[in-house]
Design an enzyme around this catalytic site. Structure first.
Site, PDB file in Angstrom:
ATOM      1  N   ASP A  36       0.821  -1.222   0.000  1.00 43.05           N
ATOM      2  CA  ASP A  36       0.000   0.000   0.000  1.00 43.05           C
ATOM      3  C   ASP A  36       0.847   1.261   0.000  1.00 43.05           C
ATOM      4  O   ASP A  36       2.027   1.260   0.370  1.00 43.05           O
ATOM      5  CB  ASP A  36      -0.945   0.008   1.197  1.00 43.05           C
ATOM      6  CG  ASP A  36      -0.225   0.035   2.539  1.00 43.05           C
ATOM      7  OD1 ASP A  36       0.805  -0.656   2.684  1.00 43.05           O
ATOM      8  OD2 ASP A  36      -0.687   0.740   3.457  1.00 43.05           O
ATOM      9  N   GLU A  74       0.274  -1.490   5.555  1.00 39.06           N
ATOM     10  CA  GLU A  74       1.261  -1.026   6.521  1.00 39.06           C
ATOM     11  C   GLU A  74       1.004   0.419   6.912  1.00 39.06           C
ATOM     12  O   GLU A  74       1.178   0.806   8.072  1.00 39.06           O
ATOM     13  CB  GLU A  74       2.666  -1.156   5.910  1.00 39.06           C
ATOM     14  CG  GLU A  74       3.813  -0.849   6.881  1.00 39.06           C
ATOM     15  CD  GLU A  74       4.251   0.612   6.921  1.00 39.06           C
ATOM     16  OE1 GLU A  74       5.082   0.965   7.770  1.00 39.06           O
ATOM     17  OE2 GLU A  74       3.749   1.416   6.094  1.00 39.06           O
TER      18      GLU A  74
END
Length: 406
Positions: free
Chosen positions: A79, A174
């Site tokens: 991400d 994350e």
């Protein structure tokens, strides 16, 4: 495909995470990207490739030595930050940077300048990848993914470099603090691992913030302003009062090194209800606990002043400083330190002023310090990464694999 071409390809995937979605991965783009990477790993001929329903992608490069060698992992996240759009990223390569201003978007007068970002001058003569000023770049952490896959490809093409079994792992979310929550450490099966998620060249990190998230809600009472005396409670003013109670100089813009902070990241409200969202950070566990207490005491004081339960706080811990889990296995750091030196990189051991999946993974039983991925100015339009930093990060991965088998 070289590491630069890989990276330029990867940033075209929109993988912003979303802390409000309630699912894993938090956005569908992350799974799209994971499926693409799975196909790429299959094409490279890796083994034990798995992609689960939550977007966790694992794969293996088998050992090419008969020696007893530890199983080492390399990890990066799929991400990008929700702080700024990662959709339709349009990167540009600035060759042999000359030390002057870089115009990112002429129409909107968006300029990446060494006057505001003096670290640019450390990279004169290098090739910089920048944004068009309208999105973030995504080097955090697509650079890490590109470096890991490129290093694995290199090791596969150079069997003369002996290494043990190497596991790679790419996980979602994350940036919203939950990337390690569903990471199956037992299935990953490593003695230790490294996240390739740091910033500038040479960064080697095994200390990070202790972190908490605080949501403070203020309930007001709206009354016609002409008749409001002794009746109206303006929740926005109550929220402003609490903001002023917190230490004025203990914010991200006023702190550095090991100094912690209170970071107001969101404010929304009207007379009836206002919500403040803070993140709380400190490397020292005792100071971290005290920061949470300061928030709670400020809420109590607001309620005392208003003689009413106007304010309430929800505080939840996010992750802790990994140092206590790394200190018993410092050979993990020493190996990375030596690998950097052999790759011609000066190691810079420093605390992370942020978090990393490695912190949570270390507390789950997988020691996991953090190594530079090479990008700078993460999470915004001024993000950039020198191509030479990515190439060095790739070399460090190769050296770690090589040294662990010597």
């Amino acid at each position: 495909m070289n590491v630069t071409d890989r990276f330029l390809n990867y940033v075209t995937f929109d993988t912003q995470s979303d802390e409000n979605s309630g699912v894993t991965p938090s956005t569908p783009g992350q799974m799209t990207f994971a499926r693409y990477l799975k196909t790429e790993l299959e094409t490279l001929g890796l083994e034990e490739i798995t992609l689960d329903e939550n977007g966790y992608l694992f794969a293996t490069l088998p050992a090419n030595t008969d020696k007893e060698v530890p199983v080492i992992g390399f990890i990066a996240h799929l991400d990008t930050s929700p702080d700024m759009s990662g959709k339709e990223v349009s990167p540009r390569l600035v060759k042999a940077y000359d030390g002057k201003d870089i115009v990112l978007c002429r129409e909107e007068n968006i300029v990446l300048s060494p006057d505001q970002f003096p670290e640019l001058l450390d990279h004169q003569g290098e090739d910089l990848i920048v944004t068009d000023g309208k999105t973030l770049l995504g080097a955090d952490d697509k650079a890490g993914i590109a470096e890991i896959i490129s290093a694995i490809e290199y090791l596969k093409e150079h069997p003369e470099i002996k290494h043990g079994k190497i596991r790679i792992g790419f996980n979602p979310d994350e940036e919203i603090g939950v990337g390690a929550h569903k990471f199956d450490v037992e299935t990953f099966g490593c003695d230790w691992a490294y996240t390739m998620d740091g910033g500038e060249l040479g960064e080697l990190e095994f200390e990070n913030f202790n972190a908490a998230h605080a949501k403070i809600t203020f309930k007001g009472r709206n009354v016609h302003p002409g008749y409001a005396k002794n009746k109206m409670i303006n929740s926005m003013l109550a929220a402003n009062r609490l903001i002023r109670m917190l230490p004025e100089k203990e914010t991200p813009g006023e702190t550095e090194g090991y100094e912690g902070f209170f970071y107001l990241i969101g404010m929304e409200g009207n007379v009836e209800q206002t919500t403040l969202t803070y993140i709380i950070r400190d490397h020292d566990r005792e100071k971290f606990e005290n920061r949470k207490k300061i928030i709670e005491e400020a809420v109590e004081k607001i309620n005392y002043e208003y003689d009413s339960p106007v304010a309430s706080a929800e505080i939840r811990d996010q992750y802790y400083n990994m140092r206590e889990k790394i200190e018993p296995v410092m050979h993990v750091i020493e190996l990375a330190f030596r690998a950097m030196e052999e790759a011609g990189v000066k190691p810079r051991v420093k605390p992370i002023r942020g978090g990393t999946d490695g912190a949570q993974l270390s507390f789950k039983g997988l020691p996991c310090p953090n190594i530079f991925a090479g990008g700078l100015n993460f999470h915004g339009r001024y993000e950039f990464i020198p191509v030479q930093n990515m190439e060095k990060a790739m070399q460090v991965i190769i050296k770690i694999a090589e040294l662990s088998a010597r």
